[in-house]
Design an enzyme around this catalytic site. Structure first.
Site, PDB file in Angstrom:
ATOM      1  N   MET A  65       0.822  -1.211  -0.104  1.00  0.00           N
ATOM      2  CA  MET A  65       0.012   0.025  -0.125  1.00  0.00           C
ATOM      3  C   MET A  65       0.804   1.358  -0.151  1.00  0.00           C
ATOM      4  O   MET A  65       1.968   1.344   0.749  1.00  0.00           O
ATOM      5  CB  MET A  65      -1.108   0.164   1.178  1.00  0.00           C
ATOM      6  N   CYS A  66       0.589   2.218  -0.928  1.00  0.00           N
ATOM      7  CA  CYS A  66       1.228   3.496  -0.988  1.00  0.00           C
ATOM      8  C   CYS A  66       0.225   4.626  -0.974  1.00  0.00           C
ATOM      9  O   CYS A  66      -0.958   4.393  -0.846  1.00  0.00           O
ATOM     10  CB  CYS A  66       2.143   3.342  -2.172  1.00  0.00           C
TER      11      CYS A  66
END
Length: 306
Positions: A1-2
């Site tokens: 996740m970014c």
């Protein structure tokens, strides 16, 4: 996740907007820190230099930095590039050089001798391991007040936590093209081999770099940025939301599954983009923003006024 972030002022930064471009991007990243606490980076665009390039290199801040800096100077001078000035920031060395030749040829000549981060008449990429509030003072991000930029925070899932695996990524060999990305490309190796057969160069095995190289390749073959964004949706498989920046524009693309969030706010002065609305709220505290999320399988583009 970014998390991804973008900001573009359509003309000059309006007087009523209190933050510099660097500060605003940092605030968006900090507000979405829960999405990626491992590393952070910014692609910042300053007014272009006539007959000059901005270049940034990784150096070993804990080792013999002077030896690496000397290697940078030697490599550049061997290709006819004149170093005009330089500055160490964190784990990087940034230089301004006089150079009127081919950037792709320059890149290929020096890439095995030094560790390039970015090249551009306007572009300067800063990225490192750590969180935005800690890195911003170290790299003087708050002092940046250019017309636009993109930024990223990362939670490493498929590679180690190192400065060179942080985003943004530069399109190796092509000045002023940078990308940030949240998601995964499932046809990475197919596309990479196809682009390598056509002469394109990669520095890492990160799929975000492939997006930058793909877009640069399409534009080098005559497509404009809007057309390159459109065809990326046809040729890049996976689930993703990405931003690309060039010398005078920011664009986005979002795949057909639309599983990776992206929220935007636009008014007559600016366009601001974040992975979550909480990032945009940092820029306009106390205001109820009319935000929107791009639809699946769409792309868009905003340019600064000439």
């Amino acid at each position: 996740m970014c998390a991804i972030a973008g900001l573009l002022f359509k003309k000059a930064r309006p007087a009523h907007f209190p933050m510099t471009t660097g500060s605003a991007l940092t605030e968006i990243l900090d507000a979405t820190l829960h999405r990626g606490p491992d590393s952070a980076g910014w692609a910042l665009y300053r007014p272009p230099l006539e007959g000059e390039l901005r270049m940034r290199f990784f150096i070993d801040a804990n080792g013999d930095a002077q030896k690496e800096i000397a290697a940078v100077h030697t490599a550049l001078e061997a290709q006819g590039a004149t170093v005009l000035d330089g500055e160490v920031l964190g784990c990087t060395y940034g230089v301004r050089v006089g150079f009127a030749g081919d950037v792709l040829a320059l890149t290929r000549a020096i890439e095995r001798r030094v560790r390039l981060v970015s090249i551009g008449a306007s572009l300067d990429i800063i990225k490192d391991v750590g969180q935005p509030y800690a890195l911003a003072p170290r790299y003087a991000i708050h002092e940046f007040d250019g017309g636009h930029g993109i930024a990223h925070i990362r939670l490493a899932t498929e590679s180690g936590v190192h400065p060179d695996t942080a985003h943004p990524f530069w399109a190796c060999g092509f000045a002023d093209v940078a990308t940030v990305h949240n998601g995964q490309l499932t046809n990475y190796w197919i596309m990479r081999r196809r682009l390598e057969r056509r002469g394109m160069v990669f520095q890492t095995e990160n799929d975000t770099e492939l997006i930058a190289v793909y877009l640069a390749y399409r534009m080098s073959r005559g497509a404009d940025l809007e057309e390159a964004l459109r065809t990326s949706l046809e040729e890049l498989d996976g689930t993703y939301s990405y931003l690309v920046a060039t010398r005078d524009a920011i664009g986005y693309a979002k795949d057909k599954l639309a599983a990776k969030p992206m929220v935007k706010y636009e008014d007559e002065d600016l366009i601001a983009i974040s992975s979550e609305e909480v990032g945009l709220n940092r820029l306009f505290p106390g205001r109820a923003l009319a935000t929107s999320e791009p639809a699946p399988l769409t792309y868009g583009l905003w340019r600064r006024a000439a």
